[in-house]
Every structure is written in C-alpha cells, then in structure tokens.
Design a protein around this motif. Sequence first.
Motif, PDB file in Angstrom:
ATOM      1  N   UNK A 451       0.841  -1.209   0.000  1.00  0.00           N
ATOM      2  CA  UNK A 451       0.000   0.000   0.000  1.00  0.00           C
ATOM      3  C   UNK A 451       0.870   1.252   0.000  1.00  0.00           C
ATOM      4  N   UNK A 452       1.934   1.234   0.814  1.00  0.00           N
ATOM      5  CA  UNK A 452       2.860   2.379   0.853  1.00  0.00           C
ATOM      6  C   UNK A 452       3.498   2.596  -0.513  1.00  0.00           C
ATOM      7  N   UNK A 453       3.918   1.502  -1.167  1.00  0.00           N
ATOM      8  CA  UNK A 453       4.567   1.592  -2.472  1.00  0.00           C
ATOM      9  C   UNK A 453       3.619   2.194  -3.508  1.00  0.00           C
ATOM     10  N   UNK A 454       2.367   1.769  -3.513  1.00  0.00           N
ATOM     11  CA  UNK A 454       1.400   2.306  -4.474  1.00  0.00           C
ATOM     12  C   UNK A 454       1.150   3.797  -4.237  1.00  0.00           C
ATOM     13  N   UNK A 455       1.162   4.216  -2.970  1.00  0.00           N
ATOM     14  CA  UNK A 455       1.021   5.646  -2.668  1.00  0.00           C
ATOM     15  C   UNK A 455       2.225   6.431  -3.188  1.00  0.00           C
ATOM     16  N   UNK A 456       3.419   5.897  -2.980  1.00  0.00           N
ATOM     17  CA  UNK A 456       4.630   6.551  -3.480  1.00  0.00           C
ATOM     18  C   UNK A 456       4.613   6.636  -5.001  1.00  0.00           C
ATOM     19  N   UNK A 457       4.175   5.569  -5.637  1.00  0.00           N
ATOM     20  CA  UNK A 457       4.108   5.541  -7.102  1.00  0.00           C
ATOM     21  C   UNK A 457       3.184   6.647  -7.615  1.00  0.00           C
ATOM     22  N   UNK A 458       2.013   6.775  -6.991  1.00  0.00           N
ATOM     23  CA  UNK A 458       1.070   7.790  -7.436  1.00  0.00           C
ATOM     24  C   UNK A 458       1.547   9.212  -7.178  1.00  0.00           C
ATOM     25  N   UNK A 459       2.254   9.415  -6.060  1.00  0.00           N
ATOM     26  CA  UNK A 459       2.684  10.758  -5.671  1.00  0.00           C
ATOM     27  C   UNK A 459       3.896  11.235  -6.456  1.00  0.00           C
ATOM     28  N   UNK A 460       4.869  10.326  -6.731  1.00  0.00           N
ATOM     29  CA  UNK A 460       6.145  10.752  -7.309  1.00  0.00           C
ATOM     30  C   UNK A 460       6.439  10.138  -8.674  1.00  0.00           C
ATOM     31  N   UNK A 461       6.401   8.812  -8.758  1.00  0.00           N
ATOM     32  CA  UNK A 461       6.942   8.133  -9.940  1.00  0.00           C
ATOM     33  C   UNK A 461       6.102   8.375 -11.194  1.00  0.00           C
ATOM     34  N   UNK A 462       4.785   8.474 -11.050  1.00  0.00           N
ATOM     35  CA  UNK A 462       3.944   8.680 -12.229  1.00  0.00           C
ATOM     36  C   UNK A 462       4.015  10.114 -12.751  1.00  0.00           C
ATOM     37  N   UNK A 463       4.447  11.032 -11.906  1.00  0.00           N
ATOM     38  CA  UNK A 463       4.381  12.450 -12.271  1.00  0.00           C
ATOM     39  C   UNK A 463       5.720  13.056 -12.656  1.00  0.00           C
ATOM     40  N   UNK A 464       6.794  12.633 -12.000  1.00  0.00           N
ATOM     41  CA  UNK A 464       8.049  13.387 -12.124  1.00  0.00           C
ATOM     42  C   UNK A 464       9.170  12.641 -12.850  1.00  0.00           C
ATOM     43  N   UNK A 465       8.974  11.383 -13.192  1.00  0.00           N
ATOM     44  CA  UNK A 465      10.070  10.622 -13.780  1.00  0.00           C
ATOM     45  C   UNK A 465       9.895  10.524 -15.293  1.00  0.00           C
ATOM     46  N   UNK A 466      10.874  11.050 -16.044  1.00  0.00           N
ATOM     47  CA  UNK A 466      10.853  10.929 -17.500  1.00  0.00           C
ATOM     48  C   UNK A 466      12.234  10.657 -18.086  1.00  0.00           C
ATOM     49  N   UNK A 467      13.253  10.519 -17.221  1.00  0.00           N
ATOM     50  CA  UNK A 467      14.604  10.179 -17.668  1.00  0.00           C
ATOM     51  C   UNK A 467      15.205   9.152 -16.716  1.00  0.00           C
ATOM     52  N   UNK A 468      16.227   8.450 -17.179  1.00  0.00           N
ATOM     53  CA  UNK A 468      16.886   7.458 -16.327  1.00  0.00           C
ATOM     54  C   UNK A 468      17.548   8.077 -15.101  1.00  0.00           C
ATOM     55  N   UNK A 469      18.218   9.262 -15.214  1.00  0.00           N
ATOM     56  CA  UNK A 469      18.772   9.894 -14.013  1.00  0.00           C
ATOM     57  C   UNK A 469      17.707  10.232 -12.962  1.00  0.00           C
ATOM     58  N   UNK A 470      16.551  10.735 -13.413  1.00  0.00           N
ATOM     59  CA  UNK A 470      15.491  11.045 -12.444  1.00  0.00           C
ATOM     60  C   UNK A 470      14.940   9.769 -11.818  1.00  0.00           C
ATOM     61  N   UNK A 471      14.886   8.688 -12.594  1.00  0.00           N
ATOM     62  CA  UNK A 471      14.453   7.394 -12.066  1.00  0.00           C
ATOM     63  C   UNK A 471      15.416   6.917 -10.990  1.00  0.00           C
ATOM     64  N   UNK A 472      16.710   7.067 -11.244  1.00  0.00           N
ATOM     65  CA  UNK A 472      17.721   6.665 -10.273  1.00  0.00           C
ATOM     66  C   UNK A 472      17.636   7.508  -9.006  1.00  0.00           C
TER      67      UNK A 472
END
Length: 517
Positions: A451-472
């Motif tokens: 549940x925590x991971x899905x919240x993090x995914x919705x808050x950060x990963x779906x919105x702000x990641x568009x390059x490999x450095x930002x993913x890292x």
Amino acid sequence: MGERVHKSVMNIKVGMLFYVLSLFLAFFSRKIFLDCLGAEFIGLTGMLMNIMSFLSVAELGIGTSIVYFLYKPLQEDNHEKINEVMSMLAYLYRCIGFIIGGLGIIVSLFFPWWFSDLTTGLPLVYFAFFSFLGSSVAGYVFNYKQLLVSANQKQYLVNAYFQTIGIVQSLTQILLAWYYRNLWLWVIVGLIFTIIGIIVFNYRIKQLYPWLNVNLKEGRQNLKKYPEVLKKTRQIFVQKIKNFILYKSDELLVGMFVSVVQVAYYGNYTIITNKLNYLVNILSDGMNAGIGNLIAEGNDQNTMKVFWELTAIRFLIVGIVVFGLLLFLQPFVTCWFGKEYRLDDLIVYLLVFNIFIFLSRGVVEMYISACGLFSDVWTAWTELILNLGITLALAPFYGIVGILLGKIISIFFIAFFWKPYFLFSQGLHLPISNYWKGMSRYYGIFLFFTIIVLLLKGLFFDSYINTLPSLLAYGIITYIPLLILYFFIMLIMTHGMKYFVARKPSLYHMFQETLRL
C-alpha cells in the motif's frame, strides 16, 4: 551441516555474480537487437523459443524424479549406486532428445500457416527453429550430467560454465548485430556456442567425477530396479505441462491472440521480470539439494527452523522484487526502450501480482519437492484446465490482460491454501495451523508495504520521472529507505528473520542494539 551451508552459499555467490553480469547484458543487448534486428525478428525468436519450451515438456519430469534418488547415494558417497542412477538418466534423456527432435519436425510442418505474413521469410524461420531444436536435443543427449552436479550441491559449476559461455555468446551477437545487422548470423552464433558449451562442460565433468561410468544398456535395465522413478515421473508430468502453460507460454499465447510484434513489446517487460525470477531461483537452486539432505537427516526441529528462515529470506527478496517492479517497471521501459513500447498499467499490475504468487510459494514448493511429494496430480489438472479455459475465453477479447487473468485465477487458491496443507499434512506431519500462525505475519507486513509503495508511485513516480537519471534519483530517495524499514519490521515481527540474522551473532547483536535505540 557446515558443509551443506558452505555449498549453498557458494551456489548463491556464483549465481549472484553471473546474475549481475547477465542482467546488465540482457538490457543492453535487448536495446541493440530491437534497433538492429527489428521487433518482428525478436518477437519471432521469442515465439520459437516458447515452442521449444513446449516440446521440452516431453522431458516428463524425469530429471526431477531421478535427482530425488541421487541425494542419499551422494550423501553416502556410494559410487556404484550413483552410476546406476546416472546410467538410467542417460538412457531416458537420450530417448527424450530423439522424441523432442521428432516432435519438432512435426511442429515445423505448420510454420507456413503460422508465419506466412512475416517479412523475414520462411527460410529464416526454419533455420532459426532447427538451430534451437538441435541445441535442445544436444542438451538432452550430452548435458544430462549437470543434474548430478546440481544434486551434489555444486550448481555453481553449472552456472559458471554455461553462464560464462552465454555471456560471451551475447557479446558476440551484440557486435555482429551492430556491424552487420544480419539475422542469419545471429542464429549461427547461438548454435556454435551451444556446441562449445557441451564440449567444455563434459570435459570438466570427466575431471570432477573420474569414477562416473555411464552405461546405456544397463540404464535401460535399471528401470526395473527403480520402479519409483517412473511412478514419480507420471506424477510430475502433469505438473510440467501445467508449469509450461502458466509460466513459459506467454510469448506463444501473445503471438496467437495478439500479434508477433506485440510479443516483442511484451518481451521487454518479461525480460525484466524473468531476470528477477532468475535472481530468486539462484537461491532456490543453490538450496534445493541442501533441503533434500536436511530432510533426509530426520531432524524435525531443525527442518522447521530452516523452513521459517527460508520463508523470511524469500519474503525479503519478494519485497525487493515486487516493490521494485511496481515503482520502476513502467518508467524504466519508457526511458530505455521508448514510449511506443509501453504497455497498459493494468497489464503491469497483473504481471506483478502473478510474479508475487509464483515467488511467494517458493519455499513450500521447495520442501514438497525435497519430500518427494508429487502425488497431488489433481491440482495440476485443475490449474491446467482452469488456465486453458479462462485464457481461451478472455484472450480473444482482452488480449494480454486475458492471458494474465487466466494464470492468476487458475493458481491462486491452490498455491495459497492447498499446497501448504499438502506439505504440512503429508510431508512434515504437522497441523496446518502452525503454518498460518507464522505466515499471517509475512502476508500482513507485505500488504502494508505494498500500500505504501502504491502511494509513493502515485505521488512521485507517475508524475516526475521521464529520464533514467530522475528514475535513479527517486529510487535512491524512496526505494532504499523503504527496503531498510521493511527489513527491520520483519526482524522485529518474525522468528524466521531472527533465525537468519542470528547466523551472524555479531550482526544480530548490532541490530538488537539499533532497535533498542
């Protein structure tokens, strides 16, 4: 006990080394092959390899059943008994090799109907398939001795030889694909390295086991001496068919119900998930023989202690894999391969849930195999029939989603409820309440962190990641602290993790002091 642990650790260390190397190569080579050879050819090879996996079902589970009969003579260092079992294995595997070859020729007759629309042309399809078929047949005829090495807890030797050759093969194919972009050359290289692997490995086996004397004629006669082999083989056979349909037929089914090009797109995801599954299998393969020897000793208390210890390790790894896939899989595919290769989020969630079921059941399956419990054939038939029925009903309308739903629905109840009951009642002879009393904590902790991971995914990963450095960067900020917290919660709340950490007393005391603070 010390020697068993030492061999298991050696298996895991060597497996991990080659895992890291092959993981890097897999992603790098996938990108090169897609760019230089095309998505259609990569999808075609994926389908052909799936057909080969289907033909390998003809192995019937003979290897699994025979390895069970090697544990005791290896423990007693009984060379005569080992030669008897290996002669029988050699005879059966030679028969299997020829059967697979014959079946492959029959299957190839249908290629003009299956692959008529491909731009690569049928000659290349046939050349690639018969190269894969020849490699598979040669493996059964010449490489059966690797089962002896694995049963002797020396899986690291198998990994070292075949993984080294596989890495050199991949590097060679990458260079040739980059410079020549020739599809035929890619296939030829694979065939050449298969031959090299057979020669090198069998030479090493002669050095390792100079007393090994395989006699095919005696092997055929020994079948009467070991009637249990055929009995267990019949029990395992349906399991093999079921496992292929559930875990190894993805590309074949996607090609049948969607398209060959979508096989390549879906393969971008499964190459990641398969590598992660392989990471977990390194631990399983490294410990399987050790579990067999442990149960053979008859120390019930130690058997259960190791069971919970392995369960803790397994759930720690399952957390690393599942949490990582939920957070990183979609962004990674987008950044590395391109947005055009991205699949729907629902497919990813179903894929990850299917992986969770497969990985979380691992310790129970390991113990069932070590106990020689293969008699619940009805479960394999149930899973197989359900999977085929649901897949045929849903895949024509929902594509990949329907294929994944077929897998999940067919295995869920048997994996979570029947298999543990079967092990504890028939193998360990303990009340099933003992199992659920311990497992409820692992499932509860895992659900909370999911549940925590899905919240993090919705808050950060779906919105702000568009390059490999930002993913890292986001990975370092969120993923690593999450895993550390996950580990400490498991250490506090489960006995299995305490058993595992206590193997290093100094480390265990350090964690205790940290928790007190």
